[in-house]
Design a protein around this motif. Structure first.
Motif, PDB file in Angstrom:
ATOM      1  N   ALA A 203      -4.518   1.930   7.144  1.00  0.00           N
ATOM      2  CA  ALA A 203      -5.832   1.759   7.777  1.00  0.00           C
ATOM      3  C   ALA A 203      -6.924   1.589   6.739  1.00  0.00           C
ATOM      4  O   ALA A 203      -7.815   0.735   6.885  1.00  0.00           O
ATOM      5  CB  ALA A 203      -6.128   2.949   8.677  1.00  0.00           C
ATOM      6  N   LYS A 204      -6.865   2.381   5.686  1.00  0.00           N
ATOM      7  CA  LYS A 204      -7.869   2.307   4.631  1.00  0.00           C
ATOM      8  C   LYS A 204      -7.856   0.921   3.955  1.00  0.00           C
ATOM      9  O   LYS A 204      -8.901   0.341   3.679  1.00  0.00           O
ATOM     10  CB  LYS A 204      -7.602   3.390   3.589  1.00  0.00           C
ATOM     11  CG  LYS A 204      -8.650   3.485   2.481  1.00  0.00           C
ATOM     12  CD  LYS A 204      -8.258   4.514   1.443  1.00  0.00           C
ATOM     13  CE  LYS A 204      -8.205   5.909   2.055  1.00  0.00           C
ATOM     14  NZ  LYS A 204      -7.915   6.942   1.030  1.00  0.00           N
ATOM     15  N   ILE A 205      -6.659   0.416   3.713  1.00  0.00           N
ATOM     16  CA  ILE A 205      -6.527  -0.891   3.071  1.00  0.00           C
ATOM     17  C   ILE A 205      -7.084  -1.993   3.977  1.00  0.00           C
ATOM     18  O   ILE A 205      -7.806  -2.886   3.527  1.00  0.00           O
ATOM     19  CB  ILE A 205      -5.051  -1.190   2.726  1.00  0.00           C
ATOM     20  CG1 ILE A 205      -4.570  -0.241   1.639  1.00  0.00           C
ATOM     21  CG2 ILE A 205      -4.879  -2.642   2.277  1.00  0.00           C
ATOM     22  CD1 ILE A 205      -5.307  -0.345   0.333  1.00  0.00           C
ATOM     23  N   ARG A 206      -6.764  -1.933   5.256  1.00  0.00           N
ATOM     24  CA  ARG A 206      -7.266  -2.942   6.193  1.00  0.00           C
ATOM     25  C   ARG A 206      -8.792  -2.941   6.237  1.00  0.00           C
ATOM     26  O   ARG A 206      -9.424  -4.001   6.264  1.00  0.00           O
ATOM     27  CB  ARG A 206      -6.686  -2.706   7.590  1.00  0.00           C
ATOM     28  CG  ARG A 206      -5.231  -3.122   7.723  1.00  0.00           C
ATOM     29  CD  ARG A 206      -4.693  -2.846   9.116  1.00  0.00           C
ATOM     30  NE  ARG A 206      -3.300  -3.264   9.247  1.00  0.00           N
ATOM     31  CZ  ARG A 206      -2.910  -4.473   9.619  1.00  0.00           C
ATOM     32  NH1 ARG A 206      -3.809  -5.404   9.911  1.00  0.00           N
ATOM     33  NH2 ARG A 206      -1.631  -4.769   9.707  1.00  0.00           N
ATOM     34  N   ASN A 207      -9.389  -1.779   6.244  1.00  0.00           N
ATOM     35  CA  ASN A 207     -10.852  -1.703   6.251  1.00  0.00           C
ATOM     36  C   ASN A 207     -11.428  -2.283   4.970  1.00  0.00           C
ATOM     37  O   ASN A 207     -12.444  -2.981   4.983  1.00  0.00           O
ATOM     38  CB  ASN A 207     -11.296  -0.248   6.421  1.00  0.00           C
ATOM     39  CG  ASN A 207     -10.999   0.292   7.810  1.00  0.00           C
ATOM     40  OD1 ASN A 207     -10.907  -0.473   8.772  1.00  0.00           O
ATOM     41  ND2 ASN A 207     -10.843   1.608   7.913  1.00  0.00           N
ATOM     42  N   GLY A 208     -10.762  -1.989   3.869  1.00  0.00           N
ATOM     43  CA  GLY A 208     -11.226  -2.522   2.590  1.00  0.00           C
ATOM     44  C   GLY A 208     -11.124  -4.032   2.529  1.00  0.00           C
ATOM     45  O   GLY A 208     -11.975  -4.711   1.943  1.00  0.00           O
TER      46      GLY A 208
ATOM     47  N   GLY B 273      -5.404   3.376  -2.619  1.00  0.00           N
ATOM     48  CA  GLY B 273      -4.226   3.247  -1.760  1.00  0.00           C
ATOM     49  C   GLY B 273      -3.389   2.021  -2.026  1.00  0.00           C
ATOM     50  O   GLY B 273      -2.285   1.889  -1.480  1.00  0.00           O
TER      51      GLY B 273
ATOM     52  N   LEU C 240      -8.746  -1.166  -4.909  1.00  0.00           N
ATOM     53  CA  LEU C 240      -8.915  -0.375  -3.689  1.00  0.00           C
ATOM     54  C   LEU C 240      -8.005   0.844  -3.714  1.00  0.00           C
ATOM     55  O   LEU C 240      -6.838   0.768  -4.120  1.00  0.00           O
ATOM     56  CB  LEU C 240      -8.574  -1.220  -2.454  1.00  0.00           C
ATOM     57  CG  LEU C 240      -9.576  -2.283  -2.012  1.00  0.00           C
ATOM     58  CD1 LEU C 240      -9.018  -3.046  -0.818  1.00  0.00           C
ATOM     59  CD2 LEU C 240     -10.916  -1.649  -1.654  1.00  0.00           C
TER      60      LEU C 240
ATOM     61  N   ALA D  85      -1.778   4.764   3.743  1.00  0.00           N
ATOM     62  CA  ALA D  85      -3.022   4.083   3.346  1.00  0.00           C
ATOM     63  C   ALA D  85      -3.278   2.794   4.116  1.00  0.00           C
ATOM     64  O   ALA D  85      -4.222   2.065   3.798  1.00  0.00           O
ATOM     65  CB  ALA D  85      -2.991   3.790   1.845  1.00  0.00           C
TER      66      ALA D  85
ATOM     67  N   TYR E 292       0.834  -1.202   0.000  1.00  0.00           N
ATOM     68  CA  TYR E 292       0.000   0.000   0.000  1.00  0.00           C
ATOM     69  C   TYR E 292       0.869   1.252   0.000  1.00  0.00           C
ATOM     70  O   TYR E 292       2.041   1.236   0.384  1.00  0.00           O
ATOM     71  CB  TYR E 292      -0.948   0.000   1.192  1.00  0.00           C
ATOM     72  CG  TYR E 292      -0.305  -0.314   2.526  1.00  0.00           C
ATOM     73  CD1 TYR E 292       0.403   0.656   3.238  1.00  0.00           C
ATOM     74  CD2 TYR E 292      -0.402  -1.597   3.064  1.00  0.00           C
ATOM     75  CE1 TYR E 292       0.994   0.367   4.462  1.00  0.00           C
ATOM     76  CE2 TYR E 292       0.190  -1.910   4.291  1.00  0.00           C
ATOM     77  CZ  TYR E 292       0.884  -0.915   4.977  1.00  0.00           C
ATOM     78  OH  TYR E 292       1.474  -1.198   6.179  1.00  0.00           O
TER      79      TYR E 292
END
Length: 527
Positions: free
Chosen positions: A47-52, A87, A85, A45, A41
């Motif tokens: 946190a955003k990747i983990r949520n995705g 990021g 996704l 990015a 990532y």
């Protein structure tokens, strides 16, 4: 009892296709519809990747935040959405790596290994790389990190070294070894000059060891696991990272970690591969890694050693005797009428024993229901595979199999991917002829744990620690040299043994400890 040694089945897996192995791992997972990948990532990015990932049904396997990446399993159907996704830098297969060493079963290598059990033996590689010619007092103690299957820290020839480590394999701990490969590598680097067993390149404790364990008994590990292990080496302030492993595919994430750690002054050394082809193995193929080919005791290139433009240097890798943990490897045992007959265990045969009357099963071409019930099948080589012969014996009621050669020499065979339930061994043609005159005699055939503390291995896996160890030995006398300068000196001082100048089979030539030290003394670091 005469003991004939044979490696674990998994220890002989060489450079198998990384794609096939990765597919096999995915198929074996709880979710057969998922694949294991590494997601890199962009900065900020994470946190955003983990949520995705959660939204896509992904499962985190390894945190690779040192390199802005994360290893996950994700449904195959979601891969396209994963790559899209916001990021995401890239998504790549979590490539599987394998150890690159196999156990040698030659009569000569078995005798040398057996001799080490009773008196200290200097392996031929120590002389070939000039480790025995180095004298004087080192100025400091470099740290070599071994990324492998762990180490038997209680081994009589290793316990006196400065050891530390971390386990990433999920098997045992960093100071245990369920495969034997890592302990063998460690012995070449640092087996003590203590009157026991063998002597390593750094037999007088000129280096310390950090063990980053990635392999269990299977001898395979993912790229994400190896990346974590390399980063652990970096945090442990290792100076050299030695990797007797390889894969057919390159990992961007591994390269990212290697390049970053190399900038911090770490020297990387890795095995060129055992396919005997021009294929490039990784991580050896990366620019910041010294790729090591194998030669034999006569300084001749080993035919199994991969050859290509990335090969930098060569080290001893044929019938190398070193340390192993007792009762991890296996051996074939055959007794007929109480008398021991030399045998080699069939690769992949189960660890068990059976006793019954010896019976002629011909070529073992076809099963005959009930014909071998409770008997040990004596089978001639030829016509069909070893595995099919054993399966036919088993199907006919046989409880053990002895296959004799149809030409001179020992018989080392394999079950391949076939799973059998009875012990099976190979013997010479001459012994087979003798046993044909002993049909009906009570016979014991078994695959048993091998209590030996020393064994002989082949592979670029064995050449790699010779180079890593020489690098550590040379560096111990010149603390002001950088990793790149040590690498350059090793290449410039290597003994040219192939075609004149650099060649694809042995690179610059055979690594030389004393020549490297003499070169730095006369010309300075990196010349």
């Amino acid at each position: 009892m005469t003991q004939v040694f044979k490696p674990l089945r998994t220890a002989v897996v060489l450079a198998v296709s990384a794609f096939v192995c990765s597919a096999a791992m995915a198929a074996a997972s709880a979710d057969s519809g998922s694949v294991r990948v590494i997601v890199a990532y962009k900065a900020g990015a994470a946190a955003k990747i983990r949520n995705g990932l959660v939204a896509l049904g992904g499962k985190v396997r390894d945190d690779l935040s040192d390199d802005n990446a994360i290893a996950i399993s994700v449904p195959k159907a979601k891969l396209a959405k994963l790559k899209a996704l916001a990021g995401v830098d890239y998504v790549e297969e979590d490539v599987v790596h394998h150890i690159l060493g196999t156990r040698s079963n030659s009569i000569k290598s078995r005798k040398v290994a057996a001799a080490a059990a009773s008196t200290q033996t200097v392996p031929y590689g120590i002389t070939l790389v000039q480790a025995d010619q180095v004298t004087g007092t080192p100025k400091w103690t470099p740290k070599i990190c071994i990324v492998d299957s762990g180490i038997d820290a209680t081994h009589e020839d290793l316990a006196g070294n400065k050891l530390a480590g971390q386990n990433f394999s999920g098997s045992g701990s960093w100071n245990t070894d369920e495969n034997a490969h890592g302990t063998h590598v460690a012995g070449t680097i640092a087996a003590l000059d203590n009157g026991l067993g063998v002597v390593g390149v750094n037999g007088k404790k000129q280096v310390s060891l950090y063990i980053s364990k990635v392999f269990d008994s299977t001898g395979s590990a993912s790229s994400s696991t190896i990346t974590k292990a390399m980063n652990a080496c970096g945090r442990a302030k290792a100076n050299i990272i030695s990797m007797s492993l390889g894969a057919n595919s390159a990992s961007k994430t591994e390269k990212r970690a290697i390049d970053r750690l190399a900038k911090k002054g770490i020297l990387f050394v890795a095995a060129a591969g055992n396919d005997g082809t021009t294929a490039v193995s990784y991580p050896a193929g990366f620019d910041n890694v010294m790729s090591v080919a194998a030669v034999d005791e006569n300084k001749a290139w080993a035919s199994f050693s991969q050859y290509n433009s990335t090969v930098d240097i060569a080290g001893p890798g044929v019938a190398v005797v070193s340390t192993v943990p007792p009762n991890v490897l296996t051996m074939g045992v055959l007794k007929v009428g109480g008398a021991t007959v030399p045998s080699l265990s069939m690769e992949g045969a189960p660890v068990k024993g059976a006793t019954g009357p010896l019976a002629d099963f011909g070529f073992g071409d076809a099963p005959v229901a009930g014909s071998m019930t409770g008997k040990i099948c004596l089978i001639s080589r030829g016509n069909i595979s070893f595995a099919d012969k054993v399966v036919n014996c088993q199907t006919s009621g046989g409880i053990g199999a002895v296959i004799y050669n149809n030409t001179s020499g020992e018989l080392a065979g394999t079950m391949g991917d076939t799973v059998t339930t009875i012990p099976s061994v190979g013997i010479t043609q001459a012994d087979g002829a003798t046993l044909m005159g002993q049909l009906g005699t009570s016979t014991y055939v078994a695959i048993e744990p091998d209590p030996a503390k020393y064994a002989s291995f082949n592979g670029t896996s064995m050449a790699t620690p010779h180079v890593s160890a020489v690098a550590g030995l040379v560096w111990s006398y010149f603390p002001s040299c950088t990793a790149q300068q040590i690498r350059t000196t090793l290449i410039n001082s290597a003994l040219d043994i192939g075609d004149a100048g650099r060649d694809d089979k042995t690179g610059a030539g055979l690594v030389q400890a004393k020549a490297a030290i003499d070169r730095i003394t006369a010309m300075g670091c990196g010349n």
